[in-house]
Design a protein around this motif. Structure first.
Motif, PDB file in Angstrom:
ATOM      1  N   ILE A   1      44.887  75.772   7.098  1.00  0.00           N
ATOM      2  CA  ILE A   1      43.724  75.147   7.738  1.00  0.00           C
ATOM      3  C   ILE A   1      42.544  76.110   7.768  1.00  0.00           C
ATOM      4  O   ILE A   1      41.394  75.722   7.535  1.00  0.00           O
ATOM      5  N   PHE A   2      42.822  77.371   8.055  1.00  0.00           N
ATOM      6  CA  PHE A   2      41.794  78.407   8.071  1.00  0.00           C
ATOM      7  C   PHE A   2      41.085  78.481   6.711  1.00  0.00           C
ATOM      8  O   PHE A   2      39.851  78.497   6.640  1.00  0.00           O
ATOM      9  N   SER A   3      41.850  78.501   5.635  1.00  0.00           N
ATOM     10  CA  SER A   3      41.273  78.583   4.286  1.00  0.00           C
ATOM     11  C   SER A   3      40.460  77.343   3.961  1.00  0.00           C
ATOM     12  O   SER A   3      39.373  77.437   3.375  1.00  0.00           O
ATOM     13  N   LEU A   4      40.974  76.181   4.331  1.00  0.00           N
ATOM     14  CA  LEU A   4      40.255  74.939   4.062  1.00  0.00           C
ATOM     15  C   LEU A   4      38.956  74.879   4.852  1.00  0.00           C
ATOM     16  O   LEU A   4      37.926  74.405   4.336  1.00  0.00           O
ATOM     17  N   SER A   5      38.971  75.371   6.085  1.00  0.00           N
ATOM     18  CA  SER A   5      37.753  75.340   6.901  1.00  0.00           C
ATOM     19  C   SER A   5      36.665  76.222   6.291  1.00  0.00           C
ATOM     20  O   SER A   5      35.477  75.909   6.383  1.00  0.00           O
ATOM     21  N   LYS A   6      37.050  77.321   5.670  1.00  0.00           N
ATOM     22  CA  LYS A   6      36.071  78.171   4.993  1.00  0.00           C
ATOM     23  C   LYS A   6      35.433  77.422   3.828  1.00  0.00           C
ATOM     24  O   LYS A   6      34.212  77.481   3.628  1.00  0.00           O
ATOM     25  N   ALA A   7      36.242  76.721   3.051  1.00  0.00           N
ATOM     26  CA  ALA A   7      35.703  75.950   1.921  1.00  0.00           C
ATOM     27  C   ALA A   7      34.745  74.873   2.416  1.00  0.00           C
ATOM     28  O   ALA A   7      33.663  74.667   1.838  1.00  0.00           O
TER      29      ALA A   7
ATOM     30  N   GLU B   1      41.688  80.084  -2.514  1.00  0.00           N
ATOM     31  CA  GLU B   1      42.422  80.643  -1.369  1.00  0.00           C
ATOM     32  C   GLU B   1      43.241  79.571  -0.675  1.00  0.00           C
ATOM     33  O   GLU B   1      44.397  79.786  -0.285  1.00  0.00           O
ATOM     34  N   PHE B   2      42.633  78.394  -0.513  1.00  0.00           N
ATOM     35  CA  PHE B   2      43.321  77.275   0.136  1.00  0.00           C
ATOM     36  C   PHE B   2      44.549  76.852  -0.662  1.00  0.00           C
ATOM     37  O   PHE B   2      45.647  76.691  -0.110  1.00  0.00           O
ATOM     38  N   LEU B   3      44.366  76.678  -1.978  1.00  0.00           N
ATOM     39  CA  LEU B   3      45.493  76.266  -2.824  1.00  0.00           C
ATOM     40  C   LEU B   3      46.589  77.323  -2.840  1.00  0.00           C
ATOM     41  O   LEU B   3      47.782  77.007  -2.791  1.00  0.00           O
TER      42      LEU B   3
ATOM     43  N   SER C   1      47.291  79.520  -0.431  1.00  0.00           N
ATOM     44  CA  SER C   1      47.999  79.510   0.848  1.00  0.00           C
ATOM     45  C   SER C   1      48.906  78.287   0.972  1.00  0.00           C
ATOM     46  O   SER C   1      50.008  78.369   1.533  1.00  0.00           O
ATOM     47  N   LEU C   2      48.474  77.158   0.417  1.00  0.00           N
ATOM     48  CA  LEU C   2      49.284  75.940   0.462  1.00  0.00           C
ATOM     49  C   LEU C   2      50.539  76.084  -0.390  1.00  0.00           C
ATOM     50  O   LEU C   2      51.642  75.690   0.029  1.00  0.00           O
ATOM     51  N   ILE C   3      50.389  76.673  -1.567  1.00  0.00           N
ATOM     52  CA  ILE C   3      51.535  76.884  -2.459  1.00  0.00           C
ATOM     53  C   ILE C   3      52.529  77.865  -1.837  1.00  0.00           C
ATOM     54  O   ILE C   3      53.742  77.626  -1.840  1.00  0.00           O
ATOM     55  N   ILE C   4      52.008  78.969  -1.296  1.00  0.00           N
ATOM     56  CA  ILE C   4      52.883  79.974  -0.667  1.00  0.00           C
ATOM     57  C   ILE C   4      53.642  79.362   0.509  1.00  0.00           C
ATOM     58  O   ILE C   4      54.844  79.583   0.687  1.00  0.00           O
ATOM     59  N   LEU C   5      52.938  78.552   1.317  1.00  0.00           N
ATOM     60  CA  LEU C   5      53.585  77.901   2.452  1.00  0.00           C
ATOM     61  C   LEU C   5      54.701  76.974   1.977  1.00  0.00           C
ATOM     62  O   LEU C   5      55.803  76.959   2.554  1.00  0.00           O
TER      63      LEU C   5
END
Length: 350
Positions: A304-310, A277-279, A281-285
């Protein structure tokens, strides 16, 4: 505790921490509402403040002909402060508002109108912004719910949720449902640091709304039950927004782990999924920035939200019981020393 005794129906409960100036502004706005003073009271719950909150409330109490109580609650927890307020309330309707709002003149009258219909468990209304300085454009483009803003228009209607800064509930319904679920532990620094010290551990008012609806009660939005949320400059900074999204991301993990009690294998899979999810969201951004596309749901905060979940799932891998421990802390509260001396797992969630 000090108080003035009168018969009342509505208890306005205000949990507060180190915001004596904001609290006094709210109390002043309450003086001007168009509602008989013998039918409502104010219960200020001081959640271990270190400023002059008690002095300010006592001074206000001495010079105003209004039903007001002051209660000191040393256990740091929004849920505990709310529960303490309910325990000291004498009204049949508990009217919860935050200490950084002010109220409209027709506010309490409109709440009463909302409860006139059948099977109503909860009533709320608009939460409109009052920025202390002009917000940057990127803030106004974000979903207002992150600043606890709420406005569904000019019609009375049934809704699924009401935000906590302007939430009223029948006392018997709150008792029946076992009170608020955990919300946060600790307190927000409000500009004294760029870091928010509190930890988001549960669904709080959103969770209570789910319980109200599941029990068969209606939730009503009344457009004239207006409060104004005073938003300080710190909440218009990227540092604050990053902290907020980090907290919300880890909160989802804590809540899910508390509910599901996953073992380490499942938690490992959750880590992998969260990293994907983090990757993503980072790619889409990155792509949207290159193409010059702007959307509310695509920004650095969701990365940041996705990374915090990980990160939170990684913490659960090493200590699966942490979610249950935090949940119980949210229900029972903690001392200032416990927050300062929290173990490395809790610090990693911040």
């Amino acid at each position: 505790m000090f108080e003035k005794q009168k018969a009342i129906i509505y208890s306005v409960i205000i949990p507060t921490y180190n915001r004596s100036s904001s609290l006094l502004r709210l109390l002043t706005s309450l003086e001007n509402i168009s509602f008989p003073r013998n039918r409502w009271e104010i219960v200020v719950v001081d959640n271990n403040s270190t400023d002059d909150t008690r002095i300010k409330v006592k001074e206000y109490w001495k010079v105003n002909d209004i039903n007001i109580s002051y209660v000191y609650e040393k256990r740091l927890s929004f849920t505990v402060a709310r529960r303490t307020g309910a325990e000291h309330a004498r009204g049949d309707i508990l009217v919860y508002i935050d200490d950084d709002v002010s109220v409209g003149k027709e506010w309490l009258k409109s709440i009463e109108e909302g409860f006139l219909n059948n099977n109503i468990g909860m009533v709320g209304g608009p939460i409109k912004p009052k920025y202390e300085e002009k917000p940057p454009k990127w803030v106004t483009e974000m979903n207002g719910i992150w600043l606890s803003l709420f406005d569904l228009g000019n019609h009375i209607q049934d809704v699924e949720r009401i935000p906590g800064p302007n939430l009223s509930i029948k006392k018997k319904v709150l008792d029946e449902l076992g009170g608020f679920p955990p919300d946060t532990i600790g307190v927000e620094s409000e500009g004294k640091s760029e870091v928010i010290e509190k930890i988001y551990v549960g669904p709080g008012d959103w969770g209570l709304c789910q319980k109200v609806r599941s029990a068969g009660y209606r939730i009503i939005y009344h457009p004239k039950a207006i409060v104004y949320h005073h938003i300080p400059p710190i909440r218009l900074t990227r540092e604050w927004w990053k902290s907020r999204f980090r907290g919300e991301g880890s909160c989802l993990v804590i809540y899910e782990q508390y509910e599901k009690k996953f073992g380490r294998i499942m938690i490992f899979l959750k880590i992998m999924y969260s990293l994907l999810e983090f990757l993503k969201s980072l790619i889409i951004l990155s792509i949207t920035k290159v193409l010059g596309i702007k959307k509310k749901e695509i920004n650095i905060f969701w990365v940041i939200f996705s990374l915090s979940k990980a990160k939170a799932w990684l913490v659960m891998l090493f200590k699966p019981s942490l979610a249950s421990e935090l949940w119980e802390m949210g229900l029972s509260g903690v001392s200032s020393n416990q927050i300062k001396q929290s173990d490395r797992f809790i610090r990693f969630l911040r």
